[in-house]
Design an enzyme around this catalytic site. Structure first.
Site, short mmCIF file in Angstrom:
data_model
loop_
_atom_site.label_atom_id
_atom_site.label_comp_id
_atom_site.label_asym_id
_atom_site.label_seq_id
_atom_site.Cartn_x
_atom_site.Cartn_y
_atom_site.Cartn_z
N HIS A 1 90.75 -14.60 42.52
CA HIS A 1 90.94 -13.35 41.77
C HIS A 1 92.08 -13.45 40.77
O HIS A 1 92.70 -12.46 40.42
CB HIS A 1 91.20 -12.16 42.71
CG HIS A 1 90.26 -12.08 43.87
ND1 HIS A 1 89.11 -11.33 43.88
CD2 HIS A 1 90.30 -12.71 45.07
CE1 HIS A 1 88.49 -11.47 45.03
NE2 HIS A 1 89.19 -12.31 45.78
N SER B 1 100.47 -21.95 13.47
CA SER B 1 100.09 -20.69 12.84
C SER B 1 100.58 -20.70 11.40
O SER B 1 101.62 -21.28 11.09
CB SER B 1 100.73 -19.54 13.61
OG SER B 1 100.89 -18.42 12.77
N LYS C 1 104.53 -21.11 16.77
CA LYS C 1 103.27 -21.20 17.51
C LYS C 1 102.73 -22.61 17.66
O LYS C 1 102.81 -23.43 16.76
CB LYS C 1 102.18 -20.35 16.83
CG LYS C 1 102.38 -18.86 16.91
CD LYS C 1 102.30 -18.30 18.32
CE LYS C 1 100.92 -18.35 18.90
NZ LYS C 1 100.00 -17.39 18.29
N GLU D 1 90.06 -23.66 22.86
CA GLU D 1 89.44 -22.38 22.54
C GLU D 1 88.07 -22.59 21.89
O GLU D 1 87.11 -21.87 22.16
CB GLU D 1 90.34 -21.57 21.60
CG GLU D 1 91.63 -21.13 22.25
CD GLU D 1 92.59 -20.54 21.21
OE1 GLU D 1 92.31 -19.49 20.65
OE2 GLU D 1 93.63 -21.18 20.94
#
Ligand code: ARG
Length: 456
Positions: free
Chosen positions: A156, A277, A283, A290
């Site tokens: 979970h 970024s 970043k 992804e």
């Protein structure tokens, strides 16, 4: 421009209709398979006396010249000739004269295209099996370095019990092993020859289908000509296997994405697999992970797309089937690319062992150990669970963890507690001792690594 099938027509379609109808812009990827299929077909025609030896040789020579040009990227395709089959036939006739028109004897584009796709998929499924194996190797190598690296295991997405990092990596090894076996198993159904089914009903010429199948390296021939030209189940199966593989990769990627966030800091992705970024200088984004996670969408989409194309199609060939190709090519390209990227990502992944271990000490994932401790001393597990649950609650109230609770308080909760309770609470021991078959215990994980290595 006159069509190769233009005999019964008074008009030819306008250019934009031709374009709509054509598949050459994408099925040119099948050029080598297409010529290979033609070479075998013409050999058979000559062997069976359907063409003379000389005719056969002339056509073969022409086809070889086209194959050479195809390999050098020298062929120029035209939408006028619709697809790869007619383009090659036209080029052959241009190359060797009208005799080239004999190639299509006792054959149809319907068995031809099915043959091309079987050859194409066979080649790529074999390549994908090897790419899965490479990824598995990367996982086993990484696992070997991290048998005794422990991190929280989750259910979970809540801390549950500590596990070995190697164990976590190996979970994906076994998923990939099943993927690999599904792809390998599917080869049986890809490795069947449709060639000679002709348009739909077979042919009156005395062809030898077993001969062409053998020359093309197929194990069997389709036993029903209608089936041979009209089903695309072998592609559906490939897309389904690919979808499952991509789902596995997407779950793994999701974990990597979580793990390299500031919140977890369990791993660091190599610079080579990250991007920055354009606005935020600090970043470092896990773009590749992804993208793999995202690309699972198109692979599943291609599967659903083809299933929908096939649904309700009457026998035998229908032009709808031309819609099978782009999804198949896209799936092959996506799966092969994702596997390669994933392997590099794992090979270069930096594992933050200290951070993983630190987090295991700052949670209650050792609570089960405590309950087991009491159960081993004879307390029914359900009661032990209750005792420990209360102790956890107490700790939360005090803002401490189970290892910080003094012995008196343990004894107060149950007279079964002794000084050795702190030993079982040690998360390293919690992992070390879980040596049931398939468990995360170090001994068992080593055993698993041995089995994994024997497979790859
Ligand atoms: N381009 C077609 C396809 O991809 C080849 C088969 C066409 N057959 C036909 N009878 N129109 O499906």
């Amino acid at each position: 421009m006159k069509k190769l099938w233009g005999g019964r027509f008074q008009k030819t379609p306008e250019a934009w209709v031709d374009e709509f109808n054509a598949s050459i812009t994408f099925d040119k990827q099948l050029v080598e398979e297409d010529i290979q299929g033609s070479l075998v077909h013409v050999k058979m025609l000559a062997k069976c006396g359907i063409l003379t030896k000389e005719e056969g040789e002339a056509i073969e020579k022409g086809l070889h010249r086209l194959l050479e040009k195809a390999k050098n990227g020298e062929l120029e395709y035209s939408v006028q000739y619709e697809d790869i089959h007619l383009n090659i036939e036209k080029m052959l006739i241009d190359e060797i004269g009208p005799i080239g028109g004999k190639l299509h004897t006792s054959r149809s584009r319907n068995d031809q295209v099915a043959t091309d796709m079987h050859l194409y998929l066979k080649k790529h499924v074999e390549a994908i099996v090897e790419l899965i194996r490479e990824l598995q190797k990367a996982l086993v190598n990484k696992a070997e370095q991290h048998i005794e690296t422990i991190l929280p295991g989750y259910t979970h997405l809540q801390r549950a019990q500590p596990v070995s990092f190697a164990h976590h990596l190996l979970a994906y090894f076994w998923m990939l092993e099943r993927d690999k076996s599904r792809f390998t198993e599917s080869l049986k159904r890809i490795n069947i020859s449709p060639l000679g089914a002709a348009a739909l009903a077979g042919t009156t010429f005395p062809i030898d289908r077993k001969y062409t199948a053998e020359l093309l390296g197929f194990d069997e021939v389709y036993l029903n000509s209608l089936d041979a030209v009209s089903d695309r189940d072998f592609i559906v199966e490939f897309m389904s296997n690919s979808s499952l593989l991509m789902i596995h990769l997407s779950r793994f990627c999701e974990e990597l994405i979580l793990w390299c966030s500031q919140e977890f800091q369990f791993v660091e992705m190599d610079d080579a697999y990250s991007t920055g970024s354009s606005i935020m200088p600090q970043k470092k984004n896990p773009d590749m992970a992804e993208l793999i996670r995202g690309k699972s969408g198109r692979v599943v989409g291609n599967l659903v797309g083809l299933l929908t194309v096939l649904k309700g199609l009457p026998l035998a060939y229908n032009k709808d089937l031309q819609e099978d190709k782009e999804g198949m090519f896209d799936t092959v390209k996506t799966v092969e690319g994702c596997l390669q990227i994933m392997t590099g990502m794992i090979e270069t992944l930096k594992v933050n062992k200290e951070q993983m271990e630190k987090s295991v000490k700052q949670d209650f994932s050792n609570a089960t150990e405590l309950a087991d401790y009491l159960a081993k001393k004879g307390l029914p597990f359900r009661e032990a669970h209750e005792v420990v649950g209360k102790l956890v609650y107490k700790c939360i109230q005090k803002g401490i963890y189970l290892l910080d609770l003094p012995l008196e308080e343990y004894k107060e909760a149950s007279s079964l507690f002794e000084n050795d309770v702190y030993e079982v609470l040690n998360p390293y021991e919690a992992v070390n001792k879980r040596n049931s078959l398939g468990g995360t215990g170090f001994k068992e994980v080593k055993e698993q690594i041995n089995k994994a290595k024997a497979i790859i």
